[in-house]
Design a protein around this motif. Structure first.
Motif, short mmCIF file in Angstrom:
data_model
loop_
_atom_site.label_atom_id
_atom_site.label_comp_id
_atom_site.label_asym_id
_atom_site.label_seq_id
_atom_site.Cartn_x
_atom_site.Cartn_y
_atom_site.Cartn_z
N LEU A 116 0.82 -1.22 0.00
CA LEU A 116 0.00 0.00 0.00
C LEU A 116 0.85 1.26 0.00
CD1 LEU A 116 -2.98 -0.43 2.46
CD2 LEU A 116 -3.06 0.35 0.11
N ARG A 117 1.85 1.28 0.88
CA ARG A 117 2.67 2.48 1.00
C ARG A 117 3.37 2.80 -0.31
NH1 ARG A 117 3.52 1.36 6.63
NH2 ARG A 117 4.99 -0.28 6.13
N ALA A 118 3.82 1.76 -1.01
CA ALA A 118 4.50 1.98 -2.29
C ALA A 118 3.52 2.57 -3.31
CB ALA A 118 5.10 0.68 -2.80
N ILE A 119 2.32 2.01 -3.38
CA ILE A 119 1.32 2.50 -4.34
C ILE A 119 0.96 3.96 -4.01
CG2 ILE A 119 -1.02 2.19 -5.25
CD1 ILE A 119 0.80 -0.09 -6.03
N ILE A 120 0.77 4.23 -2.73
CA ILE A 120 0.41 5.58 -2.31
C ILE A 120 1.50 6.58 -2.73
CG2 ILE A 120 0.11 7.03 -0.26
CD1 ILE A 120 -2.32 5.32 -0.85
N THR A 121 2.76 6.19 -2.51
CA THR A 121 3.85 7.06 -2.92
C THR A 121 3.80 7.31 -4.42
OG1 THR A 121 5.21 6.12 -1.18
CG2 THR A 121 6.35 7.40 -2.85
N GLY A 122 3.58 6.22 -5.19
CA GLY A 122 3.48 6.36 -6.65
C GLY A 122 2.36 7.30 -7.03
N ALA B 145 10.70 0.03 -4.59
CA ALA B 145 11.04 1.05 -5.58
C ALA B 145 10.38 0.74 -6.91
CB ALA B 145 12.56 1.14 -5.74
N VAL B 146 10.42 -0.55 -7.30
CA VAL B 146 9.78 -0.97 -8.56
C VAL B 146 8.28 -0.71 -8.49
CG1 VAL B 146 9.26 -2.96 -10.03
CG2 VAL B 146 11.55 -2.68 -9.07
N LEU B 147 7.66 -1.04 -7.36
CA LEU B 147 6.22 -0.83 -7.19
C LEU B 147 5.86 0.65 -7.35
CD1 LEU B 147 4.85 -2.99 -4.23
CD2 LEU B 147 4.09 -2.99 -6.61
N ILE B 148 6.67 1.51 -6.73
CA ILE B 148 6.41 2.95 -6.82
C ILE B 148 6.47 3.40 -8.27
CG2 ILE B 148 7.31 5.24 -6.21
CD1 ILE B 148 8.35 3.98 -3.58
#
Lengths: 182, 211
Positions: A116-122, B145-148
């Motif tokens: 979730l945190r990664a998606i939110i950052t994206g 990092a890849v996911l972001i």
């Protein structure tokens, strides 16, 4: 009118349900729903609302919801939008709040937060790109683009390096705008 | 012993006072809530409130509103939750209404337009700042990092047909999937990078009110 109120409520309820990790990640989502789908406002109005929401106390996503509700359907619209935004959290707290303490350290729950945190950052990075493009920060080199880039960098430095409160940065930026574009 | 109505009223007033003082939601509220709830009202112990903040941060919604709601719920059930939520929201709500009226009045004024040309660039900076802040907790290894990066690419090229809600749900599923896969491969993943809450509240200054 009733249908509009229902739409406002449903839209912000959906957003309230997934607003993990801070309001800024909800910007693309609110944009998708309020600007593209319901056409309650256009992209530039949306940026202005974010500015107002950023200047007001309170969480930014809830502020945006109240503002859009107010603009679309007056006081009742504002109430309905705010309710839509906060009711999902209320339900979650009342339903799982007590249990949550026990499962909070659960590995699977923590794993889902990892994703979730990664998606939110994206999503927030995407929001930044979206607004940079919409507001002419990227474009052919002109005096205007250059001045916008300078304001962007100056604001970022004020927030990140000098740790100024966003409200002051927005107000200072407004004064600079009046000085150079006025 | 106070009546139930009295308790609800006290909850409402307590959070009503916190709202405008701390300039809204976010981490700025935490020390103030703690002082009011633990030291002044003695509703909860410091240990309980640390748990509440951890949960309030993890579930959807703004951390300030969530903490207030949760505390209200612990003190006086569902009605307490409602009293706390309305209390913390009301000042913000009124300020936004006033600002929006002011904004609609001033719209079209040349000075105002000029100010907003500059403010729009500042908003981009504000969003970038939010991305950097949350990125610090999200970026724990190469996979994250890849996911972001994937999220940004998918949104950029697919925003017309992929709803962000799907991405968020997908993210949670992907998190579980990735950790499971890594475990099978015998690798460890740092799930979080966060320091202890008490430390963090001190480190994070008052400007993190965005959440």
């Amino acid at each position: 009118m009733l249908q509009l109120l229902l739409e406002l409520f449903a839209t912000f309820f959906l957003i309230g349900m997934v607003s993990f990790g801070g309001g800024y990640a909800m910007i693309p989502l609110i944009q998708e729903e309020a600007v593209n789908r319901h056409e309650w406002l256009d992209a530039q109005q949306f940026t202005d609302i974010i500015a107002i929401a950023g200047m007001s106390p309170g969480p930014i996503a809830t502020n945006i919801a109240i503002f859009i509700g107010m603009q679309e359907a007056g006081l009742l619209g504002a109430i309905v939008a705010a309710a839509g935004m906060v009711l999902p959290s209320l339900f979650i707290i009342v339903c799982v709040g007590v249990v949550f303490f026990k499962i909070y350290q659960n590995k699977w729950l923590q794993s889902s937060f990892y994703g979730l945190r990664a998606i939110i950052t994206g999503l927030i990075i995407y929001a930044a790109i979206l607004f940079a493009v919409n507001n002419g920060l990227v474009g052919e080199l002109s005096w205007f683009t250059a001045s916008q880039l300078l304001i962007f960098l100056g604001s970022l430095a004020a927030l990140l390096l000098f740790r100024k409160h966003p409200v002051y940065v927005i107000i200072a930026s407004g004064l600079i705008g009046i000085a150079i574009y006025g | 012993m106070k009546t139930e109505k009295g308790v609800l009223w006290t909850i409402f007033l307590t959070f009503l006072k916190i709202g405008p003082v701390t300039f809204g939601g976010g981490y700025a509220m935490i020390p103030v809530i703690e002082r009011e709830v633990v030291e002044k009202r003695k509703w909860l112990e410091t240990r309980d409130i640390a748990d509440i903040f951890a949960v309030a941060e993890s579930i959807p919604g703004a951390i300030g509103i969530n903490s207030a709601t949760f505390i209200g719920y612990r003190v006086a059930g569902i009605r307490g939750a409602l009293a706390a939520m309305i209390g913390i929201l009301l000042p913000t709500f009124c300020i936004i209404l006033l600002l929006s009226l002011f904004f609609l009045q001033m719209k079209g004024h040349p000075k105002m337009e000029a100010a907003f040309i500059s403010i729009r660039a500042t908003i981009v900076a504000l969003i970038a700042y939010a991305a950097i802040k949350i990125g610090k907790t999200a970026l724990v290894d190469k996979t994250s990092a890849v996911l972001i990066l994937l999220t940004v690419i998918v949104m950029y090229f697919g925003h017309s047909f992929i709803h962000p809600v799907l991405l968020i749900a997908g993210g949670a599923a992907a998190g579980i999937g990735i950790i499971m896969l890594k475990q099978k491969l015998g690798r460890k993943t740092p799930l979080t990078k966060r320091t202890k809450r008490t430390k963090r509240t001190k480190q994070e200054p008052i400007f993190d009110y965005m959440i």
